[in-house]
Design an enzyme around this catalytic site. Structure first.
Site, PDB file in Angstrom:
ATOM      1  N   TYR A  84      39.404  -9.422 -14.957  1.00  0.00           N
ATOM      2  CA  TYR A  84      40.194 -10.412 -14.224  1.00  0.00           C
ATOM      3  C   TYR A  84      41.630 -10.411 -14.728  1.00  0.00           C
ATOM      4  CZ  TYR A  84      39.771 -13.552 -18.297  1.00  0.00           C
ATOM      5  OH  TYR A  84      39.836 -14.104 -19.555  1.00  0.00           O
ATOM      6  N   CYS A  85      42.526 -10.891 -13.852  1.00  0.00           N
ATOM      7  CA  CYS A  85      43.921 -11.115 -14.229  1.00  0.00           C
ATOM      8  C   CYS A  85      44.296 -12.522 -13.779  1.00  0.00           C
ATOM      9  CB  CYS A  85      44.843 -10.041 -13.656  1.00  0.00           C
ATOM     10  SG  CYS A  85      44.822  -9.895 -11.853  1.00  0.00           S
ATOM     11  N   PHE A  86      45.555 -12.784 -13.480  1.00  0.00           N
ATOM     12  CA  PHE A  86      45.965 -14.155 -13.184  1.00  0.00           C
ATOM     13  C   PHE A  86      45.382 -14.659 -11.860  1.00  0.00           C
ATOM     14  CE2 PHE A  86      49.095 -17.288 -11.520  1.00  0.00           C
ATOM     15  CZ  PHE A  86      48.918 -18.246 -12.501  1.00  0.00           C
ATOM     16  N   TRP A 113      42.006 -15.657 -13.142  1.00  0.00           N
ATOM     17  CA  TRP A 113      41.995 -16.779 -14.081  1.00  0.00           C
ATOM     18  C   TRP A 113      42.353 -18.073 -13.380  1.00  0.00           C
ATOM     19  CZ3 TRP A 113      45.995 -20.102 -15.359  1.00  0.00           C
ATOM     20  CH2 TRP A 113      45.724 -20.994 -16.400  1.00  0.00           C
TER      21      TRP A 113
END
Length: 342
Positions: A84-86, A113
């Protein structure tokens, strides 16, 4: 509810600064771009998007190649991986493409996130209400935290809020060399612990105020503890309480002047005469006398006021007398409590 335990590896693709603020418990930080690179690409993006993406991908491929060699190559190819990222966008996509090409079973976290953070907030508004709590109350130094540890050792479901917060819960409760988590990461850790509990079993917890150091407890948890929790009153002889303080606050025993200075804001509350007594005991290195006086003159009355303010029923509360705060004695007490209260 997310089932993060189903994955063998969770990769946080964001930069180090973002990861430090909050992340999924158990996730490892393998940044696509590091803090400096992220700032550089972000600044360039305002004036030249194409060039920013060119530089960003260049950094990303180099960083991912390094992570593949140092971390991923050691993993089993049967591992299930979540990345995952932002927002679940470009950074996690770069990781996904690399891992998928290799042949790993990899998934991206929908919404990244940001979506996860929204879910944490939603869960903490309701999820703590699903449990039945036994709340250990009692004045500072009476052994509540040590009793919680023994209850956990005996198999009870224990919610140790001070351990999650990395703080002992008062103005002098900071643990030397151990920083507190951010509020967001405290929330993540708390939900992670609760998610492992069974709602069919009792949760043992220590009575706390709204804040533990710099972090706040979710209202749903506090309200359920205050209104529906089964309250137990823990007490111990003053000599045992002083001995516990000398063990838990050894750093103040070696520097009692620092302790008194930390409590200087209380001078107007307890009065100049009482505060000067504390300072005198610290100056003459009468540590047991100082600790006892602090409990009698400030901590015990303050705790009593807090309990009356926060808990509806304080009459006919079962009392637990801890005459000995050493582990062996507390172990027997823990067994008896589990047999009585579940």
């Amino acid at each position: 509810m997310y089932r993060f335990e189903e994955y063998d590896l969770i990769i946080d693709a964001r930069c180090e600064r973002e990861y430090a603020e909050d992340h999924i418990p158990g996730a490892i930080n393998l940044p696509v771009v590091n803090d400096d690179e992220y700032a550089e690409v972000g600044t360039l993006h305002r004036t030249d998007k194409m060039q920013a993406y060119l530089i960003g991908v260049e950094y990303s491929l180099k960083n991912i190649a390094r992570h593949l060699e140092s971390v991923i190559a050691k993993r089993s190819r049967r591992d299930r991986i979540l990345v995952y990222c932002f927002r679940g966008g470009k950074r996690s996509r770069l990781w996904f493409d690399a891992l998928d090409t290799i042949g790993y079973k990899v998934q991206r976290l929908p919404g990244g996130w940001k979506g996860y953070r929204r879910w944490v907030n939603e869960q903490l508004e309701t999820y703590p209400r699903e449990f039945s709590y036994v709340v250990l109350s009692g004045p500072t130094g009476c052994g509540k935290t040590r009793l919680l540890y023994q209850l956990e050792t005996e198999g009870a479901q224990v919610l140790d809020l001070e351990a999650i917060a990395a703080h002992r819960g008062s103005v002098i409760g900071a643990i030397p060399g151990v920083p507190q988590p951010t509020q967001k990461y405290f929330d993540s850790l708390l939900l992670h612990v609760l998610s492992r509990f069974s709602s069919e079993r009792t949760v043992w917890v220590e009575a706390e105020s709204k804040k533990i150091g710099d972090v706040q407890l979710p209202p749903a948890l506090l309200e359920t503890m205050h209104s529906k929790g089964a309250l137990l009153q823990v007490s111990a002889p003053m000599a045992e309480r002083v001995r516990l303080w000398r063990e838990d606050y050894a750093h103040f025993e070696s520097d009692p002047d620092a302790l008194v200075e930390r409590l200087a804001y209380l001078r107007s509350l307890v009065g100049g005469k009482e505060f000067d007594l504390w300072r005198g005991l610290a100056g003459s290195r009468k540590i047991p006398e100082l600790f006892e006086r602090l409990m009698i003159a400030h901590y015990d009355p303050s705790y009593s006021r807090s309990m009356k303010r926060n808990y509806q029923m304080l009459t006919d509360v079962p009392r637990i007398e801890l005459h000995d705060l050493r582990p062996a004695a507390l172990n027997n007490c823990a067994r008896n409590l589990i047999s009585r209260f579940g």
